[in-house]
Design an enzyme around this catalytic site. Structure first.
Site, PDB file in Angstrom:
ATOM      1  N   GLN A  46      24.344  55.232  61.260  1.00 17.72           N
ATOM      2  CA  GLN A  46      23.626  56.335  61.895  1.00 17.72           C
ATOM      3  C   GLN A  46      22.421  56.707  61.030  1.00 17.72           C
ATOM      4  O   GLN A  46      22.511  56.714  59.808  1.00 17.72           O
ATOM      5  CB  GLN A  46      24.540  57.538  62.088  1.00 17.72           C
ATOM      6  CG  GLN A  46      25.655  57.330  63.096  1.00 17.72           C
ATOM      7  CD  GLN A  46      25.150  57.150  64.518  1.00 17.72           C
ATOM      8  OE1 GLN A  46      24.044  57.561  64.868  1.00 17.72           O
ATOM      9  NE2 GLN A  46      25.971  56.526  65.349  1.00 17.72           N
ATOM     10  N   CYS A  70       0.117  56.663  62.923  1.00 19.70           N
ATOM     11  CA  CYS A  70       1.366  55.998  62.532  1.00 19.70           C
ATOM     12  C   CYS A  70       2.380  56.043  63.669  1.00 19.70           C
ATOM     13  O   CYS A  70       2.608  57.093  64.278  1.00 19.70           O
ATOM     14  CB  CYS A  70       1.937  56.665  61.291  1.00 19.70           C
ATOM     15  SG  CYS A  70       3.536  55.997  60.768  1.00 19.70           S
ATOM     16  N   CYS A 119      22.694  56.283  72.536  1.00 21.45           N
ATOM     17  CA  CYS A 119      21.336  56.374  71.984  1.00 21.45           C
ATOM     18  C   CYS A 119      20.294  56.128  73.063  1.00 21.45           C
ATOM     19  O   CYS A 119      19.116  55.931  72.760  1.00 21.45           O
ATOM     20  CB  CYS A 119      21.159  55.385  70.829  1.00 21.45           C
ATOM     21  SG  CYS A 119      21.434  53.657  71.288  1.00 21.45           S
ATOM     22  N   GLU A 133      35.063  45.596  67.844  1.00 19.47           N
ATOM     23  CA  GLU A 133      33.667  45.329  67.474  1.00 19.47           C
ATOM     24  C   GLU A 133      33.372  43.842  67.607  1.00 19.47           C
ATOM     25  O   GLU A 133      34.204  42.997  67.264  1.00 19.47           O
ATOM     26  CB  GLU A 133      33.403  45.792  66.039  1.00 19.47           C
ATOM     27  CG  GLU A 133      32.058  45.410  65.460  1.00 19.47           C
ATOM     28  CD  GLU A 133      30.871  45.908  66.280  1.00 19.47           C
ATOM     29  OE1 GLU A 133      29.900  45.144  66.416  1.00 19.47           O
ATOM     30  OE2 GLU A 133      30.926  47.055  66.782  1.00 19.47           O
ATOM     31  N   PHE A 183      32.981  49.387  70.586  1.00 17.26           N
ATOM     32  CA  PHE A 183      31.699  49.201  69.887  1.00 17.26           C
ATOM     33  C   PHE A 183      31.774  49.977  68.570  1.00 17.26           C
ATOM     34  O   PHE A 183      30.898  50.772  68.246  1.00 17.26           O
ATOM     35  CB  PHE A 183      30.521  49.684  70.742  1.00 17.26           C
ATOM     36  CG  PHE A 183      30.495  49.123  72.133  1.00 17.26           C
ATOM     37  CD1 PHE A 183      29.930  47.877  72.394  1.00 17.26           C
ATOM     38  CD2 PHE A 183      31.053  49.819  73.198  1.00 17.26           C
ATOM     39  CE1 PHE A 183      29.910  47.355  73.687  1.00 17.26           C
ATOM     40  CE2 PHE A 183      31.044  49.312  74.493  1.00 17.26           C
ATOM     41  CZ  PHE A 183      30.468  48.071  74.735  1.00 17.26           C
TER      42      PHE A 183
END
Length: 398
Positions: free
Chosen positions: A237, A56, A356, A284, A264
């Site tokens: 998140q 997986c 991230c 944004e 952002f």
């Protein structure tokens, strides 16, 4: 007698690496590997909890114990800083989200002669692993796997169906993309499915965007103690504990600032946490997220001013950034190059950068440091448990 080598670290894509640079699939620091490739497990090699591992694609590191997993996340972030020759004032303790904590995921399904298969895809393949258990999804999401399999086995078409699941305040938001559920009987079956499984919202995307089929009450997501409207496809998140860690760091880094620009900003994860003693500008590009943040701020009369602006094409200019006591950034994986250049040219002195992607972050960090900023604090964050996907928080001053 054959020579053996010890695995000393885990590479970015999850392979074990020896001192000579040899990459070994499934290797963990402390394992040894022979000349013929035979792997002998060491003290940090763990028994994977899930029957689907390693096929997986949802997990890459279930064979790694907690200590080695934490070190992998730490090394990815600290290594990215070193690659750009960045001096770090303090590396904060690494945050790891626990098992069964992921509150959003996209699964894939395909109708078969026997019904349907549903789950994550195999790594590097379009083949779907028919999920029977999952150790990363919150129970509320996993509980829908079997009902969804039955639904798609009945109404799926020849193409794969994407299933987007997100846990919000009212329950699970489910969007089906590619399902061929036309006609009165199919429509009624979808409504029955939503009702029987207590969905918060069920939407169907037939190629023109999600259309809501079921939504007993407007969806919201709690950001701090603020209920913010949750439009289709909004970013959230992946885990609650991860979000709390990111927000806590932003609050700590920007303590004392009276005006903050949240760049952002999305739905306002950081903006609402920072507002109160501070005035916050939330910027944004996604219109739906911008409007949701604006509605929540206006409804509660919170000092968050919202601005609809594409920061890639039209970043906050240097003179604009100079007006704020501090700035917080949480850009997409590509980073915030255009915006960071303007911040570097501004008179701004405090920046909290949430990322991230350690690689794009490190490039942006280099620009800030070259402009006179110091990287005061850096925290590695592993919200995607057993994954090679790594996040971080960082704090710059000048």
């Amino acid at each position: 007698m054959s020579e053996t080598e010890e695995i000393i670290r885990i590479a970015a894509r999850g392979d074990g690496v020896t001192a000579s640079g040899r990459h070994i699939s499934g290797g963990v620091p402390g394992d040894t590997v022979g000349e013929d490739g035979t792997l002998t497990a060491g003290p940090h090699h763990a028994d994977p909890p899930c029957r689907h591992f390693p096929v997986c694609g949802g997990c890459q590191l279930q064979h790694v114990d907690e200590e080695a997993l934490r070190q992998f996340v730490t090394d990815r972030v600290v290594g990215a800083a070193k690659a750009q020759d960045l001096a770090v004032g303090e590396v904060l303790a690494t945050q790891l989200s626990p098992p069964r904590s992921r509150r959003r995921a996209t699964l894939h399904a395909l109708k078969t002669a026997q019904g349907a298969v549903l789950g994550f895809r195999e790594s590097g393949s379009h083949r779907i692993v028919n999920m029977q258990e999952c150790h990363i999804l919150v129970p509320e999401l996993f509980a829908l796997v079997e009902p969804l399999r039955k639904l798609i086995g009945r109404y799926g078409g020849r193409q794969a169906v994407d299933v987007e699941l997100t846990l919000v305040d009212q329950g699970v938001d489910c969007t089906l993309k590619g399902i061929e559920a036309d006609g009165l009987a199919a429509t009624e079956a979808l409504l029955d499915f939503a009702r029987e499984n207590s969905l918060a919202r069920l939407s169907v995307d037939r190629g023109f965007g999600p259309e809501t089929s079921w939504e007993p009450e407007p969806l919201t997501v709690g950001l701090g103690d603020i209920a913010v409207p949750f439009p289709h496809g909004s970013f959230l998140q992946p885990t609650v504990d991860g979000e709390r860690r990111l927000v806590a760091d932003a609050l700590d880094f920007l303590d004392g600032a009276t005006t903050v620009a949240d760049l952002f900003s999305g739905l306002g994860t950081f903006a609402f946490a920072l507002a109160g003693p501070r005035k916050v500008l939330a910027v944004e590009a996604a219109r739906d997220a911008h409007l949701a943040c604006k509605a929540a701020a206006n409804g509660r009369q919170i000092p968050v001013h919202t601005l609809h602006r594409d920061l890639f094409r039209n970043p906050l200019q240097a003179e604009e950034a100079s007006r704020f006591g501090a700035l917080v950034l949480d850009p997409p994986r590509a980073g915030a190059r255009e915006q960071v250049v303007q911040i570097a040219a501004s008179e701004a002195t405090r920046v909290a950068y949430i990322s991230c992607n350690p690689v794009s972050w490190s490039r942006d960090a280099r620009v800030l440091v070259d402009a006179g900023f110091r990287l005061e604090k850096l925290r590695p964050v592993g919200q995607f448990r057993w994954s090679t996907h790594v996040e971080l928080t960082s704090y710059f001053t000048r």
